[in-house]
Design an enzyme around this catalytic site. Structure first.
Site, mmCIF file in Angstrom:
data_model
loop_
_atom_site.group_PDB
_atom_site.id
_atom_site.type_symbol
_atom_site.label_atom_id
_atom_site.label_comp_id
_atom_site.label_asym_id
_atom_site.label_seq_id
_atom_site.Cartn_x
_atom_site.Cartn_y
_atom_site.Cartn_z
ATOM 1 C CG ASP A 262 -5.842 -6.790 -7.349
ATOM 2 O OD1 ASP A 262 -4.814 -7.048 -6.706
ATOM 3 O OD2 ASP A 262 -6.703 -5.969 -6.951
ATOM 4 C CD GLU B 41 -14.516 -5.037 -1.822
ATOM 5 O OE1 GLU B 41 -14.876 -4.023 -2.439
ATOM 6 O OE2 GLU B 41 -13.313 -5.311 -1.658
ATOM 7 C CD GLU C 63 -3.098 -0.882 0.216
ATOM 8 O OE1 GLU C 63 -3.108 0.161 -0.462
ATOM 9 O OE2 GLU C 63 -3.947 -1.779 0.081
ATOM 10 C CD GLU D 232 -10.389 -1.474 -8.347
ATOM 11 O OE1 GLU D 232 -11.461 -0.965 -7.952
ATOM 12 O OE2 GLU D 232 -9.351 -1.477 -7.657
#
Ligand code: DMJ
Length: 582
Positions: A282, A375, A142, A396
């Site tokens: 991802d 989600e 992150e 996204e």
């Protein structure tokens, strides 16, 4: 197009050429998207996105800065960098007072929206005030994508002559900050496997008894930011550390070329063997293709190609992607997750447009069903997951919509963007910013405006309607939406011919095509504008579509394209254009 051909043209090169050239050459002349009414609409929509961004940004500055993120409902802040990825909220430091995360994440969006004055103000505030010698345990992934990526990208933008900073001389302060941060990451890589710990304390390094568990994306998607940092500083340690980790991770794939979701960095053993293209995995896939494009290494392309084929073979079911066990390829979870919506965007990079389009449509149907994307959504029962019912302003779907629009110029994607923008304004806008949604069934809000809303969601929606930032230049966007330029000097293998530093833009290719001798020969053309004869060419073969808005039910409703003299056909989205039949 032909002038780019080369006897060593590899598949990888074609992928890049596809990405950068084909949207205008192969897919559509998209008269409809260039229609002046669409231009006016795009302008209107881009202004609406701009308003959305500034509502989020101004409220952050007023109520939260220099803390990390805004709490828009209580008009307060959260120092959330230490909480990202920290589900049990362990080892939080009382002393930590934030690192202006949302400001860092907003830098590249400010440039893309043309606000260099505010960009400069932010750059110099960070130059004078930001310091990383702080007792805070952060998630390496992150912190890398948001903070390191934000700084490296902004440094590049600050040194780009078109964004000349005027207040004072820029002395590479953001790069120095990025370098300082990069050095604080390095202790995390000191493991027997070279796979980094998921957590590192910025002041003290890796804690004693730190958990050895990390995710595939956590240790496999560091290469863009750390590679860029090495290229900019000449210090290879960052890129080498990220590359070693990536190679180790890749060596752990199964015979089906599948990877799991979580692993132990000390033993190099998988912990969770089930995986898909969503959470925990991802950006690993995303970074293989993007690293290939940014650094021109065939190695990344080879990895991506095998990994991509594995995904399509074992995870894909029609337009949906389920999870599967990496060892057997047997399906495990039949769920759509909001994070998976980035995948059609990746597919655009390799030209898999038909597959990208069909998945994107399914994601958008779910968005339409609830007004936003839950989600997690159970594919077999077509209902929201019992606990993961939230929508934290994720980007996204907007990201994929932007890439698909770039590849096809199908105005339908603008309608998708418009609908998303309206939903965001309708359901998530509050007086103090934009709030997350706690439960998509009730639209109950949650007091959190995530920094990626400014870094990505607003940015991709804006670029969908106004891509002038991309004119004349080419960028790869990191997984957090921070642009890094595609430079021939960063390329290992691809010759200058493919990636000239004065890289041809979409726009100039389009111009070149309009005036090419070939098209003039095929379609006798009449210049409409005597002052600029190369522009506004009307062709004798042009046949109007049946309807002015270029909508269609069948191919018969469509006319003949004036540039290629080819018959236009009706797209799956119901628009006339020059669609490649796949
Ligand atoms: C962002 O931080 C990045 O896109 C990351 O790769 C995963 N998703 C979040 C936003 O949803």
């Amino acid at each position: 197009m032909l002038s780019y051909s080369h006897k060593n043209t590899s598949t990888a090169t074609w992928a890049i050429m596809f990405l950068l050239i084909s949207p205008t050459i192969f897919f559509t002349s998209s008269i409809s998207a260039l229609d002046p009414r669409w231009a006016a609409k795009r302008k209107r929509m881009s202004l609406k996105v701009r308003d959305m961004f500034y509502h989020a940004y101004d409220n952050y500055l007023t109520h939260a800065f220099p803390h990390d993120e805004l709490k828009p409902m209580s008009k307060s802040f959260t120092d959330s960098l230490s909480e990202l990825g920290n589900l049990k909220l362990e080892h939080l430091s009382e002393q930590y007072k934030g690192l202006a995360l949302t400001l860092i994440e907003s830098l590249s969006s400010l440039v893309i929206m043309g606000n260099i004055t505010e960009f400069e103000r932010a750059v110099y505030w960070l130059a004078d005030n930001l310091a990383f010698d702080v007792d805070v345990r952060v998630n390496l992934f992150e912190c890398n994508i948001r903070v390191l990526g934000g700084l490296v990208s902004a440094h590049i933008l600050a040194t780009d002559s078109t964004n000349r900073l005027g207040q004072r001389v820029y002395n590479n302060e953001l790069l120095s900050l990025a370098q300082d941060l990069g050095q604080r990451f390095l202790p995390a890589f000191d493991t027997p496997t070279g796979l980094p710990y998921a957590w590192v304390n910025l002041k003290y390094g890796v804690m004693e008894n730190e958990t050895p568990e990390t995710s595939t994306s956590g240790c496999g998607s560091l290469i863009l930011e750390m590679g860029a940092l090495s290229r900019l500083t000449g210090d290879g340690r960052y890129e080498n550390a990220a590359l070693r980790a990536l190679r180790k991770l890749w060596s752990m794939r199964s015979s089906l070329n599948l990877l799991g979701t979580t692993l132990d960095v000390e033993t190099g053993n998988w912990i969770e063997h089930s995986s898909g293209i969503g959470a925990g995995v991802d950006s690993f896939y995303e970074y293989l293709i993007k690293a290939h494009i940014l650094f021109g290494k065939d190695e990344f392309w080879m990895m991506f190609q095998s990994a991509y084929l594995g995904v399509q073979k074992y995870f894909r079911h029609g337009p949906w992607y389920h999870e599967a066990d990496m060892r057997t390829g047997m399906a495990t979870y039949w769920q759509l997750t909001s994070l998976q919506a980035f995948w059609p965007g990746v597919q655009v990079f390799v030209g898999d447009i038909a597959a990208a389009n069909s998945s994107h449509r399914e994601f958008f149907h779910v968005w339409e069903k609830y007004g936003v994307l839950p989600e997690r959504y159970l594919l077999d029962q077509q209902v929201v997951h019992p606990t993961e019912r939230y929508y934290p302003l994720r980007p996204e779907l907007a990201e994929s919509t932007f890439y698909l629009y770039q590849a096809t110029k199908d105005p339908w994607y603008m309608e998708v963007g418009e609908s998303m923008l309206n939903s965001l304004n309708q359901y998530t806008k509050v007086e103090g910013g934009f709030a997350s949604i706690k439960d998509v069934a009730t639209m109950q809000l949650e007091d959190h405006q995530h920094s990626f809303f400014l870094a990505e969601t607003c940015k991709y929606l804006y670029l969908l309607f106004d891509d002038s930032f991309l004119s004349g230049r080419n960028y790869i966007f990191t997984t957090e939406g921070h642009p890094l330029p595609v430079l021939s000097s960063w390329h290992e293998r691809l010759p200058q011919t493919y990636l000239p530093s004065n890289w041809t833009s979409f726009e100039s290719i389009h111009q070149a095509r309009q005036t090419s001798a070939m098209s003039s020969r095929i379609c006798p053309a009449i210049p409409l504008n005597s002052q600029h004869p190369n522009q506004q060419i009307e062709s004798a073969c042009h046949v109007l579509d049946a309807r002015e808005d270029h909508r269609c039910l069948t191919d018969e409703d469509c006319g003949v394209d004036g540039m290629s003299c080819r018959r236009r056909s009706c797209s799956v989205a119901g628009y006339c254009g020059l669609w490649l039949r796949l």
